[in-house]
Motif scaffolding. Structure first.
Motif, short mmCIF file in Angstrom:
data_model
loop_
_atom_site.label_atom_id
_atom_site.label_comp_id
_atom_site.label_asym_id
_atom_site.label_seq_id
_atom_site.Cartn_x
_atom_site.Cartn_y
_atom_site.Cartn_z
N GLU A 142 -4.31 3.36 -2.23
CA GLU A 142 -4.86 4.13 -1.11
C GLU A 142 -5.52 3.16 -0.14
O GLU A 142 -5.88 2.03 -0.49
N PRO A 143 -5.68 3.54 1.15
CA PRO A 143 -6.09 2.61 2.19
C PRO A 143 -7.44 1.93 1.96
O PRO A 143 -7.59 0.74 2.25
N LYS A 144 -8.44 2.66 1.46
CA LYS A 144 -9.75 2.03 1.26
C LYS A 144 -9.66 0.90 0.25
O LYS A 144 -10.27 -0.17 0.42
N LEU A 176 -8.22 -2.27 1.91
CA LEU A 176 -9.17 -3.05 2.70
C LEU A 176 -10.02 -3.95 1.81
O LEU A 176 -10.34 -5.10 2.16
N GLY A 183 -0.95 4.80 7.83
CA GLY A 183 -0.66 3.38 7.83
C GLY A 183 -1.05 2.69 9.11
O GLY A 183 -1.49 1.52 9.09
N GLU A 236 -3.57 3.44 11.17
CA GLU A 236 -5.02 3.26 11.17
C GLU A 236 -5.43 2.15 10.20
O GLU A 236 -6.34 1.35 10.50
N LEU A 237 -4.76 2.09 9.03
CA LEU A 237 -5.05 1.02 8.08
C LEU A 237 -4.75 -0.35 8.69
O LEU A 237 -5.54 -1.30 8.55
N MET A 269 -6.10 8.40 5.56
CA MET A 269 -5.90 7.39 6.60
C MET A 269 -4.42 7.03 6.63
O MET A 269 -3.86 6.67 5.59
N ARG A 329 -7.47 -1.44 11.23
CA ARG A 329 -8.71 -1.88 10.59
C ARG A 329 -8.51 -3.19 9.85
O ARG A 329 -9.41 -4.05 9.79
N ALA A 330 -7.30 -3.39 9.29
CA ALA A 330 -7.03 -4.65 8.60
C ALA A 330 -7.02 -5.82 9.57
O ALA A 330 -7.49 -6.92 9.24
N VAL A 336 0.87 -1.19 0.00
CA VAL A 336 0.00 0.00 0.00
C VAL A 336 0.90 1.23 0.00
O VAL A 336 1.66 1.45 0.95
N THR A 356 2.95 -1.41 4.20
CA THR A 356 2.25 -0.16 3.97
C THR A 356 3.09 1.05 4.34
O THR A 356 3.88 1.02 5.29
#
Length: 751
Positions: A663-665, A668, A691, A693-694, A689, A697-698, A637, A682
């Motif tokens: 990009e992060p979205k 995901l 890295g 935060e990504l 967002m 959530r991952a 990423v 990443t």
């Protein structure tokens, strides 16, 4: 009876005595009236002197309120005293008494306004200061009129008393003429008994009026003259007591002024005579009665760069109608030091506005000036650090692509040595640029440190062979390792870089050769040291000192040695980032750095590294130079397109199966579609967002997912207080293929 005179003379004496008795009776009636008038006049004079003393105390209170502190409670008391004095003086019908009473009532009105907060005197702004000056000027005028009237009244009463006394003396002289020769003996005795006390009273009054407050009259007997002498003595004692109280008040005012200044002064503007208090010597090192304490001596003590400015500002205030002068400047101490001082003064003017006198105080603010300079220096370095961090992010992205592609070109051009050499030069240049960026980030304290417990002595021993090869045979190295050295909590790689930079700087300062000493010791920086160096926390440190016998550093350059790109070396012989990197590393590690140097005497740089309890880990075992993948799926990423393409290409060459997202979205979504992904690789700084935060959530979607971060500037996403957060793996940009291979393999294997 043998002592008596002859019968004729006796009869004459008796007749004279009888006549004298008659005259005494007659004159006694007249004299009693004169003595009563004299005593009444003396009592009036005594009362006026008492009132004059109370007015003087009232004036001191007014000065305290208008010049020092506008206290409402004190203002009410002063106003009440003014009204009381006005009623006492107003009893007299004379014009001077009525004038004094009228001015006292005006003074009472002013303090009623101050007590009622109708005058804004409490602030420190220019308006409040100006208002205090105006009120003080108005009160000075009122008190001057009051004092003039009271002086006139006192002189009038004293003159009246003296006239009555002289009239009484004339009566007794007339009695002597009437008695004649026959009453010589009686008259001489009476005259002697009456004139001596009167003359004593006159002498006492004259001495008292001339300023001798200790003048007293010895009562000769207990009669009217004796009681008059006693009354005079009581009046003189009371007046002397009042003067003593006034002197005490002035002393307290002087103490109060001294409390907020280091020395007070008084300048007579007509003669330019300057008088200092006894603390002048403590401030400047010169005698208070020496030539330096004069007005010309004060001007000579001024710093040459401040002389014109200070003297011009003083003359400007005197030529205007201003009452306040303030200036900051430098004066030379007797020991040669330059002191930074703050000088304030009040201008006293006559009724026409002409400046007559100045009084003020001077304070040593050298420590405050040094603190302000340090604050400005810290703010400037912080601003440079913020600029450095912003530039490093984009610059490291570019260097990652340049360095990686140069390595790829070298691999593909092995059969073409000439072009492979060009690719190698590109890679080497990119590597040197990356080193400069790392040094900038180190100075800005934006690098990601991985501190651990370090045995500094052992680390320096391992570094010594590299130092000897780098410095050359013309530099003699002495390594003095302190016994029982504590362990330090630092990043060991950054310590190596810091010591190497210091040694290279020392080598450059000794072009003809010399001695380089590296010393370690335990150190305790106490509260006194921390007070002189506000950025230091008191405590225990491991000290590493690097000293050389080179050319040294000039005093004017010592304050700038840690600035990026500042160097005293010849053009092309240094970037000016070595000491900047060391400074940033030590500060980010929670330590302290100090430079000591004099031109021609060499230099010493001392690093104070934070102590930690515990045992240093054993040396790491050798690892594979470039481990390859076994077909693992890695999600890359990266918002920078060139870096993304480069990372994917490098991972493919290393034997991995990379997937990518810009990009992060999108990342995901790829994670949900591909459960076989084993590693999230990443960038940290991305729009929308970051890295960290990504990754969080991952891991909600895929618990246990391995994560490897990469960044050229981490901000605070994965680094706090200059250290990587626990459990975080980071591959700093720009990276080589070998570094990428090791970090990816370690992240997947969990080593």
């Amino acid at each position: 009876m043998s002592g008596w005179p002859a019968p004729g003379l006796r009869r004459l004496a008796l007749a004279s005595a009888l006549a004298a008795a008659c005259c005494v009776v007659l004159l006694g009636v007249l004299g009693a009236r004169d003595w009563r008038q004299a005593r009444s006049a003396m009592a009036d004079a005594e009362r006026m002197l008492q009132l004059s003393g109370e007015v003087e105390r009232l004036r001191m209170g007014a000065n305290y309120i208008t010049l020092l502190q506008a206290d409402g409670a004190i203002a009410r008391e002063v106003g009440a005293d003014a009204l009381r004095l006005a009623s006492l003086i107003g009893v007299d019908d004379g014009a001077e008494a009525q004038l004094s009473a009228r001015h006292l009532r005006e003074v009472a009105n002013v303090f009623a306004a101050i007590a009622g907060n109708r005058l804004e005197l409490q602030g420190d702004d220019a308006h409040s200061l100006r208002l205090r000056q105006d009120v003080a000027r108005e009160l000075r005028i009122h008190f001057a009129m009051i004092n003039d009237s009271l002086v006139t009244l006192v002189h009038e009463r004293q003159r009246r008393s003296s006239e009555v006394q002289r009239e009484a003396g004339g009566s007794f002289l007339a009695l002597a003429l009437l008695l004649g020769v026959a009453g010589v003996w009686a008259f001489a005795r009476v005259y002697r008994r009456m004139s001596d006390p009167i003359q004593a009273i006159e002498r006492g009054i004259a001495r008292f009026a001339s300023g001798h407050l200790d003048a007293r009259i010895s009562p000769s007997r207990d009669d009217e003259l004796g009681r008059l002498a006693s009354a005079f003595n009581r009046m003189a004692e009371q007046r002397e007591h009042q003067i003593g109280l006034l002197a005490d008040s002035e002393k307290r005012l002087r103490v109060l002024t001294t409390a907020v200044t280091d020395s007070t002064w008084d300048l007579d503007l007509a003669s330019r005579t300057l008088t200092w208090d006894e603390r002048f010597g403590e401030l400047t090192g010169y005698r208070a009665d020496g030539p330096e304490a004069t007005f010309a001596g004060w001007l000579e003590m001024l710093h040459p760069d401040d002389h014109a400015r200070v003297s011009d500002s003083l003359e400007t205030v005197l030529d205007s109608d201003g009452d306040y002068w303030e200036s900051r400047y430098r004066i030379k101490h007797a020991d040669g030091r330059w002191l930074h001082v703050l000088d304030r003064g009040l201008v006293m003017r006559d009724a026409a506005g002409k400046a007559l006198r100045m009084v003020g105080g001077i304070a040593d603010i050298s420590a405050q000036v040094v603190a302000e300079q340090r604050l400005r220096e810290g703010q400037r370095l912080e601003a440079i650090g913020q600029l450095t961090g912003g530039v490093a992010h984009d610059f490291n992205n570019l260097l990652t692509v340049i360095l990686g592609n140069a390595e790829t070109l070298q691999d593909r051009l092995r059969d073409d040595p000439a072009r492979a050499e060009l690719a190698g030069m590109i890679g080497e240049a990119a590597h040197r640029a990356a080193e400069l960026t790392r040094q900038l980030l180190a100075f800005a304290r934006k690098q990601a440190l991985e501190p651990t417990t370090v045995d500094v002595n052992r680390r320096l021993a391992e570094l010594e062979p590299l130092l000897r090869r780098s410095l050359g045979e013309h530099v003699q190295i002495e390594l003095s390792r302190g016994g029982g050295l504590w362990h330090a909590l630092i990043d060991p790689t950054q310590l190596d870089n810091a010591v190497l930079n210091l040694c290279l700087n020392a080598r450059d300062a000794m072009p003809q050769g010399g001695c380089l000493t590296i010393e370690t010791a335990n150190a305790v920086l106490d509260a006194d040291y921390a007070a002189a160096n506000p950025e230091v926390h008191p405590g225990q440190y491991v000290m590493v000192a690097v000293s050389d016998t080179g050319s040294g550093i000039a005093a004017e350059h010592l304050g700038r040695v840690f600035e990026p790109f500042f160097t005293t070396k010849e053009k092309g012989k240094g970037t000016g980032l070595g000491l900047s990197m060391v400074y940033g590393f030590v500060k980010q590690s929670g330590g302290h750095i100090k430079v000591y140097s004099e031109p021609g005497e060499g230099a010493t740089v001392r690093l104070y590294l934070p102590r930690v309890a515990g045992t240093a880990p054993a040396a790491a075992s050798p690892i594979e130079t470039m481990p390859h993948g076994r077909g693992e799926v890695v999600l890359v990423v990266e918002d920078e397109t060139m870096v993304l393409r480069h990372a994917v290409e490098q991972l493919e060459l290393l034997g991995y199966r990379p997937l990518f997202a810009s990009e992060p979205k999108q990342a995901l979504e790829v994670l949900q579609a591909h459960p076989e992904i084993e590693l999230l690789f990443t960038d940290v700084v991305m729009p929308g967002m970051n890295g960290r935060e990504l990754a969080e959530r991952a891991r909600v979607l895929r618990p246990g997912l391995k994560v490897l971060y990469t960044s050229g500037y981490t901000e605070n996403a994965i680094v706090h207080h200059g250290r990587l957060d626990p459990g975080v793996r980071l591959l700093p940009k720009p990276w080589r293929r070998s570094e990428l291979a090791r970090r990816v393999r370690d992240a997947i294997d969990g080593t």
